[in-house]
Design a protein around this motif. Structure first.
Motif, short mmCIF file in Angstrom:
data_model
loop_
_atom_site.label_atom_id
_atom_site.label_comp_id
_atom_site.label_asym_id
_atom_site.label_seq_id
_atom_site.Cartn_x
_atom_site.Cartn_y
_atom_site.Cartn_z
N VAL A 436 31.89 39.64 49.12
CA VAL A 436 31.96 39.58 47.92
C VAL A 436 31.63 39.59 46.34
O VAL A 436 32.76 39.38 45.86
N LYS A 437 30.14 39.17 46.70
CA LYS A 437 29.46 40.05 44.95
C LYS A 437 29.89 41.38 44.25
O LYS A 437 29.99 41.51 43.55
N ALA A 438 30.65 42.59 45.57
CA ALA A 438 30.96 43.31 45.17
C ALA A 438 32.27 43.23 44.26
O ALA A 438 33.06 44.59 44.04
N LEU A 439 32.96 42.10 44.43
CA LEU A 439 34.57 42.15 44.20
C LEU A 439 34.79 42.15 42.59
O LEU A 439 33.87 41.53 41.89
N SER A 440 36.07 42.06 41.93
CA SER A 440 36.06 41.68 40.38
C SER A 440 36.57 40.65 40.49
O SER A 440 36.80 39.23 41.76
N GLY A 441 36.21 39.84 39.30
CA GLY A 441 37.05 38.71 38.82
C GLY A 441 38.24 37.76 39.59
O GLY A 441 38.29 37.20 40.21
N GLY A 442 39.27 38.82 39.53
CA GLY A 442 40.85 38.55 39.89
C GLY A 442 40.71 38.75 41.79
O GLY A 442 41.34 38.01 42.12
N GLU A 443 39.72 39.91 42.04
CA GLU A 443 40.15 40.04 43.40
C GLU A 443 39.04 38.41 43.92
O GLU A 443 39.57 38.21 45.15
N ARG A 444 37.97 38.32 43.27
CA ARG A 444 37.44 37.01 44.45
C ARG A 444 38.82 36.12 44.18
O ARG A 444 38.11 34.81 44.80
N PRO A 465 42.73 28.33 37.74
CA PRO A 465 42.74 29.24 38.72
C PRO A 465 43.52 30.42 38.50
O PRO A 465 43.84 30.89 39.36
N THR A 466 44.26 30.18 37.12
CA THR A 466 44.94 31.94 36.78
C THR A 466 43.93 32.16 35.63
O THR A 466 44.16 34.03 35.65
N ASN A 467 42.21 32.56 35.56
CA ASN A 467 41.71 33.06 35.46
C ASN A 467 41.26 34.75 36.34
O ASN A 467 41.19 34.70 37.53
N ASP A 468 41.27 35.98 35.79
CA ASP A 468 41.16 37.13 36.45
C ASP A 468 42.43 37.29 37.07
O ASP A 468 42.61 38.93 37.80
N LEU A 469 43.67 36.61 37.53
CA LEU A 469 44.58 36.96 38.00
C LEU A 469 45.35 37.59 37.08
O LEU A 469 46.02 37.75 36.23
N ASP A 470 46.07 38.79 37.51
CA ASP A 470 46.90 39.99 37.10
C ASP A 470 48.61 38.79 37.07
O ASP A 470 48.37 37.83 37.82
N MET A 471 49.49 39.33 35.90
CA MET A 471 50.61 38.99 36.07
C MET A 471 51.78 38.17 37.09
O MET A 471 52.36 37.02 37.25
N VAL A 472 51.94 39.50 38.35
CA VAL A 472 53.03 39.26 38.33
C VAL A 472 52.69 38.10 39.95
O VAL A 472 52.50 37.03 40.33
N THR A 473 50.68 38.45 40.61
CA THR A 473 50.25 37.51 41.68
C THR A 473 50.10 35.51 40.54
O THR A 473 50.60 34.88 41.31
N LEU A 474 50.30 35.76 39.19
CA LEU A 474 50.55 34.44 38.74
C LEU A 474 51.95 34.46 38.86
O LEU A 474 52.07 33.17 39.39
N GLU A 475 53.05 34.80 38.66
CA GLU A 475 54.15 34.88 38.91
C GLU A 475 54.47 34.26 40.36
O GLU A 475 55.07 32.97 40.66
N LEU A 476 54.01 34.39 40.94
CA LEU A 476 53.64 34.18 42.96
C LEU A 476 53.01 32.95 43.05
O LEU A 476 53.76 32.46 43.58
#
Length: 623
Positions: A436-444, A465-476
């Motif tokens: 997990v330490k190798a992941l980006s903020g959105g991936e975590r 929960p929305t920090n670092d998530l892209d817009m598509v994932t936010l809408e889902l």
């Protein structure tokens, strides 16, 4: 001539190209938002324009004599005097001024070599007009409401971002690059930033953001980084959604025609001996070209497949909170807050950073000491999303974090392999085996969502929960929460997300007080007393009544109705549960279709009656 031009830019780091023959221009005065899925290469593109990265191929051109400043995504933890940190934005001038001041101090103490150095440094300052730097620093700090003598380490995340923005703007750059400027900012700071940037005349902006409200207000054009290509859409985010839907429909039709043509040619090439004798070599070459094009075609990254596992229904009462107070180091964070949370409520918590939103959640759940009383309802099954991601073991793999070491997980009663389940959250097998330490903020955040949604729940608690998530994932995520049948407590600074998800809002005033409003963030703005003196607030039976509107005494008939409504609602809910259970497996329709049909009709009647009685209860209670 455009301020910035990208021509046929290619850049890759071992995998698929982040930029694959990309073209882009930025004109003077534009405010362009760069959007795209997590990991597409948006921050990389800003670094190319800033000059800290070079492309593998192609040109990145910045018009001569233009200055470019960049506000990075990360907030520094360093300490230091605010005025000095901002002055560093002047580059060489700041360094020479610092050396001059050091030499001046040493000269006063009798260091003759330092006195000699002062003459040379003074000449350099004259040439660079460096003597005005201190005035410029003080001017921009005053404009941003910052104390020049404050230590950076003592400031909140929002204030630190203001310091970094002041440093970026100190020398009045022609182009400002912003990488997720709203991340971890509270709503007040986001709105201040919007207003500040809109007031800067002739400032050209290129920024990355997932905050749809921020983008809608600020952007004059949207540029999407999608599978290595940059596509431009005039207008704000709302307009982009309309244009993107049209483009995706056209792309799907074009791909379908291509796939049909390829299938026909593959069938032709596999025909028998007679067909091979008359084979057209030109047609063979065309088929090879089609195959190459098919291999080169990059499919759009999939969407996260979210599904929440719902536990059995909780009791109608979830929390009854009576005069709860919480202090930290003798400083009151929450003062005498009272309310009632009912099953199905979706509540958003809004306020500046540090006012006690997370503290209140932990106190309600029994994780922090408090005064007052919290009565917890029956049969609660809680799923908790932690903004600090403390539930993740950074050294362990994605798969082990989610499944806790098992090869299989249970998803709504079905046994699934953990690697298959994680593909629903866009983690391919090799990525699922990554620490997990190798992941980006959105991936975590996606890992935490995958872990959270495995747990059956009837109460979801989400802290940013929305920090670092892209817009598509936010809408889902919005869609998933909108369909959730349980209760939701949500802390978020994303105004659009709040408006689309919550049914009521708790607003923290920073002095220990909390007010409750019906609806989302925009509803709160319309109702708050500073805007509308007769704000309509949702009050619980035990809440402290702060409305200025006097309460009218109920008539005897209304009082009796108010007392009887809870029992009537409970009776209807019991009948609803019994009928739902009897109709669940469909066997009743086989045994007695007429009775089952009548029961189904009765269920629809109960839903209408429940809605009417609950609305009547609210009306009488608010009187």
């Amino acid at each position: 001539m455009a301020y910035i031009t990208l021509r046929d830019v290619q850049l890759a780091f071992g995998g698929p190209a982040l930029l694959d023959g990309a073209h882009f221009t930025l004109e003077r005065g534009e405010r362009v938002c760069l959007i795209g899925r997590n990991g597409e290469g948006k921050s990389t593109l800003l670094k190319l324009i800033e000059g800290t990265l070079q492309p593998d191929k192609g040109e990145v051109l910045v018009q001569n004599s233009l200055t470019v400043s960049m506000l990075t995504q990360d907030v520094p933890m360093d300490s230091g005097r605010v005025a000095d940190i901002v002055a560093d934005g002047a580059g060489e001038v700041a360094q020479i001024l610092r050396k001059y001041n050091e030499a001046s101090d040493a000269c006063v103490l009798g260091d003759m070599q330092a006195c000699e150095r002062m003459g040379d440094l003074q000449h350099q300052m004259d040439q660079l007009d460096g003597w005005s730097l201190e005035t410029k620093v003080n001017t921009i700090l005053a404009k941003m409401g910052l104390d020049p003598e404050a230590d950076l380490a003592d400031l909140s995340g929002g204030r630190k971002r203001r310091v970094l923005l002041a440093r970026a703007l100190l020398m009045q750059p022609d182009i400002l690059l912003l990488d997720e400027p709203t991340n971890h900012l509270d709503v007040e700071s986001i709105e201040w930033l919007e207003k500040f940037l809109l007031e800067q005349n002739n400032l050209t902006l290129l920024f990355i953001s997932h905050d749809r409200s921020f983008v809608d207000r600020l952007a004059t054009r949207i540029v999407e980084l999608d599978r290595g290509t940059l596509r431009s859409y005039e207008g704000n985010y709302t307009r982009y959604l309309e244009l993107k839907a049209q483009q995706m429909e056209a792309e799907e039709k074009q791909n379908a025609l291509f796939d049909k043509k390829l299938a026909e040619e593959e069938a032709w090439i596999r025909q028998g001996v007679k067909a091979r004798r008359t084979r057209n070599e030109g047609r063979v070459r065309a088929l090879k070209a089609l195959r190459d094009e098919s291999k080169a075609r990059r499919s759009q990254q999939g969407k996260v497949n979210m599904g929440v596992q719902t536990a059995q229904r909780s009791g109608k009462l979830v929390f009854e909170i009576d005069n709860i107070s919480v202090s930290y180091d003798d400083t009151p964070l929450i003062k005498n807050f009272s309310t009632v949370v009912m099953r199905g409520d979706r509540i958003g918590l809004v306020g500046d950073n540090g006012v006690g939103k997370t503290t209140l959640i932990k106190a309600i759940l029994g994780d922090l000491p408090h005064t007052g009383e919290v009565k917890i309802g029956t049969q609660l099954e809680i799923a908790y999303f932690d903004q600090l991601r403390n539930q993740l073991d950074l050294e362990n793999t994605v798969a082990n974090n989610v499944s806790e070491g098992s090869d299989f997980v249970d998803v709504n009663g079905q046994r699934r392999h953990i690697l298959s389940y994680l593909q629903d959250f866009l983690f391919l097998p090799e990525r699922a085996r990554t620490p997990v330490k190798a992941l980006s903020g959105g991936e975590r955040n996606r890992v935490l969502l995958a872990k959270l949604l495995l747990k059956p729940s009837n109460l979801i608690v989400m802290d940013e929960p929305t920090n670092d998530l892209d817009m598509v994932t936010l809408e889902l995520l919005e869609d998933m929460l909108g369909e959730y049948k349980g209760t939701l407590l949500l802390i978020s600074h994303d105004r659009a997300f709040m408006d689309n998800v919550v049914t009521s809002t708790w607003v923290f005033d920073g002095k220990g007080g909390i007010e409750e409003y019906i609806g989302g963030y925009q509803d709160y703005l319309a109702q708050r007393p500073s805007t509308t003196p007769t704000a309509v607030k949702k009050e619980s039976p035990k809440a402290e009544k702060t409305n200025t509107t006097p309460k009218t005494k109920l008539s005897y008939k209304d009082q009796r109705e108010l007392e009887q409504l809870p029992q009537e609602i409970e009776k209807l809910e019991k009948e609803q549960t019994e009928l739902t259970d009897k109709l669940a497996d469909g066997s009743w329709f086989v045994k007695d279709a007429g009775a089952a049909t009548l029961a189904s009709q009765r269920l629809a009647e109960i839903e209408e009656q429940l809605l009417e009685k609950i609305e009547r209860w609210d009306t009488l209670d608010n009187k």
